[in-house]
Enzyme design. Structure first.
Site, PDB file in Angstrom:
ATOM      1  CD1 TRP A  45      -1.024   2.303   2.315  1.00 39.49           C
ATOM      2  CD2 TRP A  45      -2.878   1.640   1.264  1.00 39.49           C
ATOM      3  NE1 TRP A  45      -1.963   3.303   2.436  1.00 39.49           N
ATOM      4  CE2 TRP A  45      -3.115   2.927   1.806  1.00 39.49           C
ATOM      5  CE3 TRP A  45      -3.925   1.020   0.542  1.00 39.49           C
ATOM      6  CZ2 TRP A  45      -4.340   3.592   1.661  1.00 39.49           C
ATOM      7  CZ3 TRP A  45      -5.136   1.696   0.414  1.00 39.49           C
ATOM      8  CH2 TRP A  45      -5.337   2.962   0.970  1.00 39.49           C
ATOM      9  CG  MET A  46       2.102   5.387  -2.235  1.00 37.70           C
ATOM     10  SD  MET A  46       2.712   5.681  -3.933  1.00 37.70           S
ATOM     11  CE  MET A  46       4.428   5.266  -3.781  1.00 37.70           C
ATOM     12  CG  ASP A  48      -0.829  11.169   3.046  1.00 37.92           C
ATOM     13  OD1 ASP A  48      -1.744  10.567   2.501  1.00 37.92           O
ATOM     14  OD2 ASP A  48      -0.946  11.759   4.133  1.00 37.92           O
ATOM     15  CB  SER A 113       1.749  12.417   6.595  1.00 34.76           C
ATOM     16  OG  SER A 113       1.289  11.485   5.653  1.00 34.76           O
ATOM     17  NE  ARG A 172      -4.375  12.963  10.396  1.00 28.16           N
ATOM     18  CZ  ARG A 172      -5.539  12.847  11.031  1.00 28.16           C
ATOM     19  NH1 ARG A 172      -5.580  12.729  12.330  1.00 28.16           N
ATOM     20  NH2 ARG A 172      -6.668  12.867  10.352  1.00 28.16           N
ATOM     21  CG  ASP A 173      -0.729  14.912   8.353  1.00 25.08           C
ATOM     22  OD1 ASP A 173      -0.314  13.818   8.788  1.00 25.08           O
ATOM     23  OD2 ASP A 173      -1.885  15.078   7.931  1.00 25.08           O
TER      24      ASP A 173
HETATM   25  C1  FRU Z   1      -3.812  11.867   4.791  1.00 30.22           C
HETATM   26  C2  FRU Z   1      -3.558  11.131   6.086  1.00 30.22           C
HETATM   27  C3  FRU Z   1      -2.714  11.966   7.029  1.00 30.22           C
HETATM   28  C4  FRU Z   1      -2.077  10.931   7.893  1.00 30.22           C
HETATM   29  C5  FRU Z   1      -1.834   9.812   6.921  1.00 30.22           C
HETATM   30  C6  FRU Z   1      -1.923   8.430   7.525  1.00 30.22           C
HETATM   31  O1  FRU Z   1      -4.122  11.021   3.741  1.00 30.22           O
HETATM   32  O2  FRU Z   1      -4.793  10.770   6.695  1.00 30.22           O
HETATM   33  O3  FRU Z   1      -3.431  12.952   7.733  1.00 30.22           O
HETATM   34  O4  FRU Z   1      -0.912  11.372   8.498  1.00 30.22           O
HETATM   35  O5  FRU Z   1      -2.795   9.949   5.893  1.00 30.22           O
HETATM   36  O6  FRU Z   1      -1.487   7.474   6.626  1.00 30.22           O
END
Ligand code: FRU
Length: 500
Positions: A45-46, A48, A113, A172-173
């Site tokens: 799986w891939m 972000d 992410s 997050r992120d």
């Molecule tokens: C966005 C997201 C991010 C999170 C990541 C988890 O697509 O939901 O907010 O960090 O994917 O895989």
């Protein structure tokens, strides 16, 4: 999780992940939806794009990855490098869940992410540790590498141990950058129904202070902003904030142009719009390269969609790399990087022709599932008609993906209701002809994707499609009047992967 795996170190977890990729099933290698010139996972799986950076002369793309299965699971960071943004080499998995703050027993957990920076020669990845059921669920973490391949997690644990206040939705992120010797970070967040980008600052990437809310929804922009990215663009100090709002209906990504004030930590929005009008474009991230270009990759899928490539043992892809520029009117334009021209193979050119009302013109010399096409239509010379192209057409004409310009209400549409076994739906976007009356459609077609760049990057539409491999014909058409094609150029695109 098996008892034997639970106690593995980060290194041990990475080794397991790499072994899983070595063992990837034949169905992945032979998959008919495998792309020919897009970055996709070797197996599994891939989602972000993460940690985009040009480091020691090489472009690095990390990505959210489950190497064990073609569905979202415990998140690792996959890793690929390139010297030209076109040809990619997969490297070992960079990050695996291994610590109490990024590794759980069940449910959602992992290294979510984040972004990459060069800290005095040390490649540093900042990511979100996510563990369902833990309090707090999300924390910001640091990992570093001297060789750009093997990463060590910060021994002191999370660098930001939780959100600045109680009662938020998501945290997050992190996207990190440096400005005048200070590190800054935006983090995605939501509170009281409003998506927000939080701002932090640090002198050493390790100790962070909360600055405040850099930007937030006006009430119509979703209740949590995933993957915020804030960066300067153009020559006049303008800034762009890109976010992927949750729960904003059809709009999956937004860009805002405006001014960012380092003194107050506030971003003042002047203009905003959707970044892409397709179904399969999410969580994009940008990097600045050594030539001063702002280059973006997006995830070329969307949560909740049917994902037919899962049956082949893999899932997910990146868009082609796109260069962002700021137009004089404050809008952002997005075009594929010119390096992609290196993939152009045999070329076909078609001169001007009038497409009579309610006719199809087959183009037998242009055929394939891996093409770049540039078609220029003259709207002034056309009737009040609908005209465009059908691609990935079956011989009997029953399967196709339609790209159509409707002159009467100035709409551009990509219709995938007859595109094959994936989700259907019509992407629709207002588009005026350019100053010279032309509509220019530039299409990047790969075996299970279409990216459309209209009017020199003013509008983009990104969609996955899953037609039968034998559906490879291209047709021009006009309806309710005649359409005038000024010229069309098509190239077969070469593959960057040995097996497709
Ligand atoms: C966005 C997201 C991010 C999170 C990541 C988890 O697509 O939901 O907010 O960090 O994917 O895989």
């Amino acid at each position: 999780m098996q008892e034997t795996q639970r106690n593995l170190t980060h290194k041990g977890k990475i080794a397991l992940a790499n072994e899983a990729i070595e063992r990837r099933p034949e169905s992945v290698k032979n998959g008919s939806f495998r792309l020919r010139y897009h970055l996709m996972p070797p197996s599994g799986w891939m989602n972000d794009p993460n940690g985009l950076i040009q480091w020691n002369g090489e472009y690095h793309v990390f990505y959210q990855h489950d190497p064990f299965q073609p569905k979202q699971g415990p998140m690792h960071w996959g890793h690929a490098i390139s010297t030209d943004l076109v040809h990619w080499t997969h490297l070992p998995v960079a990050l695996a869940p291994s610590e109490p703050y990024d590794c759980g027993e069940s449910g959602g957990y992992g290294c979510w992410s984040g972004s990459a920076v060069d800290d005095n020669g040390v490649l540093s990845l900042v990511y979100t540790g996510h563990v369902d059921g833990r309090n707090p669920v999300e924390v910001q973490c640091l990992t570093t590498s001297a060789d750009g391949v093997h990463f060590t997690k910060h021994p002191a644990g999370p660098i930001i141990p939780g959100p600045p206040e109680e009662g938020g939705f998501g945290f997050r992120d992190p996207k990190v950058w440096k400005y005048e010797d200070v590190w800054y970070m935006v983090v995605g967040y939501g509170k009281d129904g409003l998506g927000k980008a939080l701002l932090y600052a640090s002198d050493d990437l390790r100790k962070w202070r909360y600055v405040g809310v850099a930007a937030e929804s006006d009430g119509t922009m979703g209740n949590m902003w995933e993957c915020p990215d804030l960066f300067p663009l153009g020559d006049h100090g303008r800034h762009v904030l890109i976010v992927s709002p949750m729960n904003m209906g059809a709009a999956k990504t937004l860009y805002m142009t405006g001014d960012f004030d380092y003194g107050s930590g506030r971003f003042h929005r002047r203009h905003y719009a959707r970044l892409d009008y397709g179904f399969d474009f999410y969580a994009p991230q940008t990097m600045l390269d050594s030539r001063g270009r702002t280059i973006l990759f997006g995830w070329m899928n969307i949560w909740g969609a049917r994902m037919p490539e899962q049956a082949e043992g893999w899932m997910g892809a990146m868009t082609v790399p796109r260069e962002l520029t700021l137009a004089a009117d404050g809008t952002v334009r997005m075009l594929p990087v010119p390096e992609l021209e290196a993939l152009r193979g045999s070329h076909t050119a078609i001169g001007g022709l009038e497409i009579d009302a309610d006719t199809f013109i087959p183009l037998p010399e242009i055929r394939g599932d891996t093409l770049e096409i540039i078609a220029v239509f003259d709207t002034a010379a056309s009737d009040e008609a609908e005209f465009g192209l059908r691609i990935r057409c079956s011989e009997d004409g029953s399967e196709f993906t339609e790209i159509v310009y409707r002159k009467a209400d100035r709409k551009l549409l990509m219709d995938r209701s007859r595109s094959g076994i994936g989700d259907g739906g019509v992407s629709e976007v207002p588009l005026s002809p350019m100053e010279d009356g032309r509509i220019k459609l530039r299409l990047f077609i790969d075996r299970s994707s279409v990216e459309l760049f209209a009017n020199d990057g003013r509008i983009t539409v990104t969609n996955r499609i899953y037609p039968d491999p034998s559906s490879t014909a291209v047709r021009l058409f006009a309806r309710q009047g005649a359409g005038v094609l000024e010229c069309l150029d098509a190239w077969e695109m070469k593959s960057i992967w040995p097996e497709t």
